[in-house]
Design an enzyme around this catalytic site. Sequence first.
Site: not given
Length: 179
Positions: A57-59
């Site tokens: 769930k990271c950029g």
Amino acid sequence: MNPLKAFIGTIGTTDTDVKQNASKPLYDIAINSLQGQPIDFNQFKGKNLLFINVASKCGFTPQYKDLQKLQDTYKDNLVVIGVPCNQFGKQEPGNSNEIQEFCEVNYGVSFLITEKIDVKGSNQHPLYAWLTKKAVNGKQNSTVKWNFQKYLIDKNGEFVDFYYSITNPTSSRITKYLK
């Protein structure tokens, strides 16, 4: 017992002990796969290793695609190893099954992924103690700043360098060591 304290305990507490054990091989570190099976790093001797602390769930999560491309392109002399970690923005909250499904379905990941661990702090896994502490890896200190930081190890198990999250996995900064 805290895994880092257990690992450090094997090194000793004096400067002499640390220097004598600075060359402790990466291959001797124990870690499990995402499926809970022990990974024997000895099977990768003669290949470069790229460790990346990953999160779904990271950029930077789209880097999974380029990590897979890197693995496919250099499969004869590189092993990409994803290391899930939930320490940065709680961006890897999933359990093992959820992480595996996410990686396969969204990015076609087939490279090795370890169990979820801590890469910094008082519960730092021995793998990341080796990667981040000059007294253990013999080359350089570093601090894991965010998800998708990369650590390159050469074919002889020697620390090469680390790369912050903004460095794309297919960057020439990394690939120049793989050709």
